[in-house]
Scaffold this motif. Sequence first.
Motif, PDB file in Angstrom:
ATOM      1  N   GLU A  59      -1.002   7.376  -5.804  1.00 53.76           N
ATOM      2  CA  GLU A  59       0.202   6.557  -5.939  1.00 53.76           C
ATOM      3  C   GLU A  59       1.099   6.843  -4.752  1.00 53.76           C
ATOM      4  O   GLU A  59       1.479   7.987  -4.504  1.00 53.76           O
ATOM      5  CB  GLU A  59       0.941   6.887  -7.241  1.00 53.76           C
ATOM      6  CG  GLU A  59       2.172   6.027  -7.433  1.00 53.76           C
ATOM      7  CD  GLU A  59       2.977   6.420  -8.668  1.00 53.76           C
ATOM      8  OE1 GLU A  59       4.043   5.811  -8.858  1.00 53.76           O
ATOM      9  OE2 GLU A  59       2.565   7.336  -9.402  1.00 53.76           O
ATOM     10  N   GLU A  60       1.405   5.808  -3.990  1.00 52.32           N
ATOM     11  CA  GLU A  60       2.268   5.950  -2.821  1.00 52.32           C
ATOM     12  C   GLU A  60       3.730   6.028  -3.249  1.00 52.32           C
ATOM     13  O   GLU A  60       4.078   5.653  -4.373  1.00 52.32           O
ATOM     14  CB  GLU A  60       2.049   4.766  -1.871  1.00 52.32           C
ATOM     15  CG  GLU A  60       0.632   4.706  -1.328  1.00 52.32           C
ATOM     16  CD  GLU A  60       0.355   3.464  -0.500  1.00 52.32           C
ATOM     17  OE1 GLU A  60       1.127   2.479  -0.605  1.00 52.32           O
ATOM     18  OE2 GLU A  60      -0.632   3.481   0.250  1.00 52.32           O
ATOM     19  N   GLU A  61       4.583   6.499  -2.358  1.00 54.98           N
ATOM     20  CA  GLU A  61       6.007   6.608  -2.678  1.00 54.98           C
ATOM     21  C   GLU A  61       6.616   5.272  -3.053  1.00 54.98           C
ATOM     22  O   GLU A  61       7.541   5.206  -3.858  1.00 54.98           O
ATOM     23  CB  GLU A  61       6.767   7.246  -1.508  1.00 54.98           C
ATOM     24  CG  GLU A  61       6.496   8.732  -1.379  1.00 54.98           C
ATOM     25  CD  GLU A  61       7.395   9.411  -0.370  1.00 54.98           C
ATOM     26  OE1 GLU A  61       8.562   8.981  -0.213  1.00 54.98           O
ATOM     27  OE2 GLU A  61       6.926  10.381   0.252  1.00 54.98           O
ATOM     28  N   SER A  62       6.082   4.201  -2.508  1.00 56.91           N
ATOM     29  CA  SER A  62       6.600   2.860  -2.808  1.00 56.91           C
ATOM     30  C   SER A  62       6.249   2.413  -4.224  1.00 56.91           C
ATOM     31  O   SER A  62       6.807   1.446  -4.718  1.00 56.91           O
ATOM     32  CB  SER A  62       6.017   1.853  -1.813  1.00 56.91           C
ATOM     33  OG  SER A  62       4.613   1.718  -2.029  1.00 56.91           O
ATOM     34  N   ARG A 111       3.050   1.599  -4.960  1.00 56.38           N
ATOM     35  CA  ARG A 111       1.716   1.014  -4.830  1.00 56.38           C
ATOM     36  C   ARG A 111       0.679   2.102  -5.060  1.00 56.38           C
ATOM     37  O   ARG A 111       0.940   3.278  -4.852  1.00 56.38           O
ATOM     38  CB  ARG A 111       1.513   0.436  -3.434  1.00 56.38           C
ATOM     39  CG  ARG A 111       2.323  -0.800  -3.169  1.00 56.38           C
ATOM     40  CD  ARG A 111       2.125  -1.299  -1.770  1.00 56.38           C
ATOM     41  NE  ARG A 111       0.699  -1.235  -1.414  1.00 56.38           N
ATOM     42  CZ  ARG A 111       0.152  -1.870  -0.403  1.00 56.38           C
ATOM     43  NH1 ARG A 111       0.888  -2.610   0.381  1.00 56.38           N
ATOM     44  NH2 ARG A 111      -1.128  -1.766  -0.149  1.00 56.38           N
TER      45      ARG A 111
END
Length: 156
Positions: free
Chosen positions: A97-100, A102
Motif C-alpha cells: 500500500e503506497e502512501e497515497s 493506492r
Amino acid sequence: MKEHQYKATIEWTGNLGSGTDHYKNYERSHKVSIKDKVIIQGSSDPAFRGDPNKHNPEDLLLASLSSCHMLWYLHFCSVNNVIVEAYIDHATAIMIEEESGRGFFKEVVLSPSIRVRQPEMIAKAIALHQKANEYCFIANSVNFPVRHLPQVSAGE
C-alpha cells in the motif's frame, strides 16, 4: 480460440442510513451473487475499515490463484499417471500500500503439500507445477509473480 463469459452481481449492503456522507459512516459490506451459487458475504480488509469475518477482494484473489493452480495441477497429474491422494495449499500474498492509498500485489506464493501414491511419482509431481502455472487462467491474468514452493511426499 474459445471465448468464455462470466457474470457476477456485486451489491453494496453497507448503507447505515446516510450513505457515503462520511468515510466512517458506512460499512464496506457487500454480497457477491452468481446465478445458482452460494452468496459470498464480502467486505474490505479490516485494515480498510472492513469486517474481519467476511471475505475481502484480496482474500478472494489469493484463493482464485490457488484453486486455479490446483485444478490444473490435478488435471496434469491425472493425464500423466501421477496419482495424487491429498493436496492442501497454504498460499500467501504480499500487497503493497503506497502512501497515497493506492496498492498492488507484489507477489503470491503457493505452498502446496501433496501426497502421491508412490515414491517414483514424486519427481514428476514436482515438475508438473510448472506446467500447471503455464496453464492457470488466473496466473496468466495477473501482473505480479506467482511462485511455487511445493512439498511432495509419497503415501504409505
